[in-house]
Design a protein around this motif. Structure first.
Motif, PDB file in Angstrom:
ATOM      1  N   ASP A 371      -1.652  -2.209  12.092  1.00  0.00           N
ATOM      2  CA  ASP A 371      -1.183  -0.994  12.764  1.00  0.00           C
ATOM      3  C   ASP A 371      -2.290   0.054  12.769  1.00  0.00           C
ATOM      4  O   ASP A 371      -2.684   0.552  11.707  1.00  0.00           O
ATOM      5  N   GLU A 373      -2.137   3.030  13.595  1.00  0.00           N
ATOM      6  CA  GLU A 373      -1.607   4.342  13.204  1.00  0.00           C
ATOM      7  C   GLU A 373      -1.442   4.463  11.687  1.00  0.00           C
ATOM      8  O   GLU A 373      -1.156   5.556  11.178  1.00  0.00           O
ATOM      9  N   GLN A 374      -1.590   3.341  10.971  1.00  0.00           N
ATOM     10  CA  GLN A 374      -1.392   3.338   9.518  1.00  0.00           C
ATOM     11  C   GLN A 374      -2.584   2.659   8.848  1.00  0.00           C
ATOM     12  O   GLN A 374      -2.561   1.456   8.592  1.00  0.00           O
ATOM     13  N   ASP A 377      -4.271   1.115   2.950  1.00  0.00           N
ATOM     14  CA  ASP A 377      -4.441   1.756   1.650  1.00  0.00           C
ATOM     15  C   ASP A 377      -4.605   0.659   0.611  1.00  0.00           C
ATOM     16  O   ASP A 377      -3.646  -0.057   0.306  1.00  0.00           O
ATOM     17  N   SER A 380      -1.936   0.253  -2.013  1.00  0.00           N
ATOM     18  CA  SER A 380      -0.536   0.077  -1.611  1.00  0.00           C
ATOM     19  C   SER A 380      -0.151  -1.403  -1.577  1.00  0.00           C
ATOM     20  O   SER A 380      -0.973  -2.281  -1.312  1.00  0.00           O
ATOM     21  N   ARG A 382       2.276  -2.124   0.504  1.00  0.00           N
ATOM     22  CA  ARG A 382       2.945  -2.150   1.814  1.00  0.00           C
ATOM     23  C   ARG A 382       1.897  -2.329   2.913  1.00  0.00           C
ATOM     24  O   ARG A 382       0.965  -1.532   3.046  1.00  0.00           O
ATOM     25  N   HIS A 384       1.116  -2.506   6.908  1.00  0.00           N
ATOM     26  CA  HIS A 384       1.653  -2.029   8.177  1.00  0.00           C
ATOM     27  C   HIS A 384       1.050  -2.844   9.330  1.00  0.00           C
ATOM     28  O   HIS A 384      -0.179  -2.884   9.507  1.00  0.00           O
ATOM     29  N   PRO A 436       5.993  -1.550  15.443  1.00  0.00           N
ATOM     30  CA  PRO A 436       5.542  -1.621  14.044  1.00  0.00           C
ATOM     31  C   PRO A 436       6.467  -2.476  13.180  1.00  0.00           C
ATOM     32  O   PRO A 436       7.679  -2.532  13.387  1.00  0.00           O
ATOM     33  N   GLU A 438       6.728  -3.544   8.819  1.00  0.00           N
ATOM     34  CA  GLU A 438       6.197  -3.374   7.471  1.00  0.00           C
ATOM     35  C   GLU A 438       6.443  -4.631   6.657  1.00  0.00           C
ATOM     36  O   GLU A 438       7.511  -5.237   6.730  1.00  0.00           O
ATOM     37  N   THR A 463      -7.279  -4.998  14.474  1.00  0.00           N
ATOM     38  CA  THR A 463      -6.608  -3.708  14.386  1.00  0.00           C
ATOM     39  C   THR A 463      -6.011  -3.386  15.738  1.00  0.00           C
ATOM     40  O   THR A 463      -6.735  -3.244  16.736  1.00  0.00           O
TER      41      THR A 463
END
Length: 467
Positions: A371, A373-374, A377, A380, A382, A384, A436, A438, A463
């Motif tokens: 994603d 837009e995300q 990290d 993390s 999670r 995206h 999107p 997750e 990406t």
């Protein structure tokens, strides 16, 4: 998001069900608006078999206690076959001057004319179908002269034959209007698509999950048109249903060192086949190999070497020629059918070959990307993603019909597999959006590589999705 068609050097399509194939036929009588006629070979006419006798159904009987003869499955409809065997393999062998003579004759008989096509299975014979006595039409047609060149069709040197069928073109088109409007208004049937003006001499119906009760119900709803209809595909049973969606498919767990793969619609084959030397001997006198090296639907010269057998049975065969190029892996594919005229090319294509694990029955794969837009990290757990259906889906991403994502984690990699149940039947092809998704991981992302696990070899996710 733009999704342009990116097929590279596609040379031909494969045959479609029930005789509505991938090539168009010659136009119908001038008194009736008529689309290009269907075909299953490579010319501008259709190419399935039909007979000199009126079309009948071969296996449909009245079920005990119903008193109703069900509508036939299209696979059970006997089609008329010519008695003349041509010397060619498709409609490209029939010149426009010959087609013009045939068209002039059929224009004179709009009430009994049904269809004309090039029968690939019989060596490219140009077949014309009428609802009345074929012998009179055959003799009159063969005596027709070319206005521009003076020869008769009999002396033209091209194989032409006449067969008899049940319904004229005009009858089929009028019947199709009634059948479609009635089914569209009925809550008991979900009509996904239909066709008419084909070598089956039927209005073909694509219905959602048809059963024996569906065939009986059609006959009861439209008794005056029951003999004019047929239903495409096989009767539904639960083995055709895609796997339940309450848990991931488990495809990544089954991938071994030599997985089954496919590309460009080829039958599944082991990945190790690409490491083997091509197995087709260009010096072979095997009739199938001779056909492979001599027959081309596109007119592009067939290379003599480098061919690998993907599939071969007594009835069908598929070959591929794989090459590494600057844009990646490339494949040229040829498929054949064993017909009364011998091994005959049935499909041909060329373009990029992106190896994937084949999808289970009723399942399709999605384009998957990170994603944009995300941003990732590393701390993390999670992940995206954005996903979108690859095939035509009426402008839907497919998220609502998606299986739970599969994830396989190692110390260095995160492999992702995402699949979807596609919508049934023909679909419009606007751009499918990317939505999107997750994914929860067992450990933080860190510096691990995130891969599309359904590609072979697994490749890093891009990406975004830039189609």
């Amino acid at each position: 998001m733009s999704r342009p068609l990116t097929l590279l050097a596609v040379l031909a399509l494969f045959a479609a069900a029930c005789g509505d194939g991938d090539i168009a036929t010659d136009a119908g009588p001038s008194t009736t608006a008529q689309p290009d006629e269907p075909t299953t070979a490579q010319s501008d006419e259709p190419t399935t078999a039909q007979s000199d006798e009126p079309t009948t159904t071969s296996s449909t009987t009245t079920p005990s206690g119903t008193g109703v003869t069900p509508v036939a499955l299209c696979d059970d409809v006997e089609v008329a076959t010519p008695t003349v065997i041509g010397q060619g393999i498709g409609g490209g062998n029939i010149p426009d001057s010959v087609k013009a003579v045939v068209r002039a004759y059929t224009d004179q008989h709009p009430d009994v004319y049904a269809i004309r096509w090039t029968d690939r299975d019989h060596g490219g014979t140009f077949v014309v179908a009428f609802t009345d006595d074929p012998e009179n039409h055959r003799e009159a047609l063969l005596d027709m002269r070319s206005e521009s060149e003076g020869w008769t069709l009999r002396d033209s040197g091209y194989a032409v034959d006449v067969v008899q069928v049940d319904f004229s073109w005009n009858e089929l088109q009028a019947g199709a209007e009634v059948i479609r409007s009635t089914l569209d208004a009925s809550p008991d049937f979900e009509l996904l698509g239909s066709g008419s003006g084909n070598q089956l001499n039927r209005v073909t119906l694509l219905l959602s999950r048809p059963t024996e009760a569906t065939l009986i119900g059609l006959a009861e709803l439209l008794p005056d048109y029951a003999a004019m209809m047929c239903v495409e595909g096989a009767l539904w049973d639960e083995s055709m249903a895609p796997p339940p969606q309450d848990e991931p498919l488990g495809l990544l767990d089954e991938i071994d060192d030599d997985p089954l793969v496919s590309c460009r619609g080829l039958p599944a084959f082991r990945a190790s086949l690409l490491d083997d030397e091509p197995d087709v001997d260009p010096a072979s006198d095997d009739p199938l190999i001779v056909a492979l090296l001599e027959q081309s639907m596109s007119g592009v010269e067939v290379p003599a070497d480098g061919w690998t057998t993907i599939e071969r049975t007594d009835a069908v065969a598929t070959f591929a020629r794989f090459e590494e190029g600057p844009a990646g892996f490339f494949a040229r594919t040829h498929s054949f059918e064993n017909t009364v005229a011998g091994w005959t090319i049935a499909g041909e294509g060329a373009g990029r070959c992106e190896l994937r694990i084949p999808a289970p029955t009723g399942v399709a794969y999605m384009d998957v990307g990170l994603d944009p837009e995300q941003p990732i990290d590393p701390e993390s757990t999670r992940l995206h993603l954005v996903v979108s259906q690859q095939a035509c889906a009426g402008g839907r991403s497919g998220v609502e019909n998606m299986y739970p994502p599969e994830v396989v984690e190692t110390e260095t990699e995160i492999r992702i597999a995402i699949a979807v149940i596609p919508p049934e039947g023909p679909q419009e092809c606007p751009d499918n959006p990317a939505d999107p998704v997750e994914v929860e991981l067992d450990a933080p992302i860190g510096d691990r590589t995130i891969l599309d696990g359904l590609r072979v070899p697994a490749t890093p996710l891009p990406t975004g999705l830039d189609f």
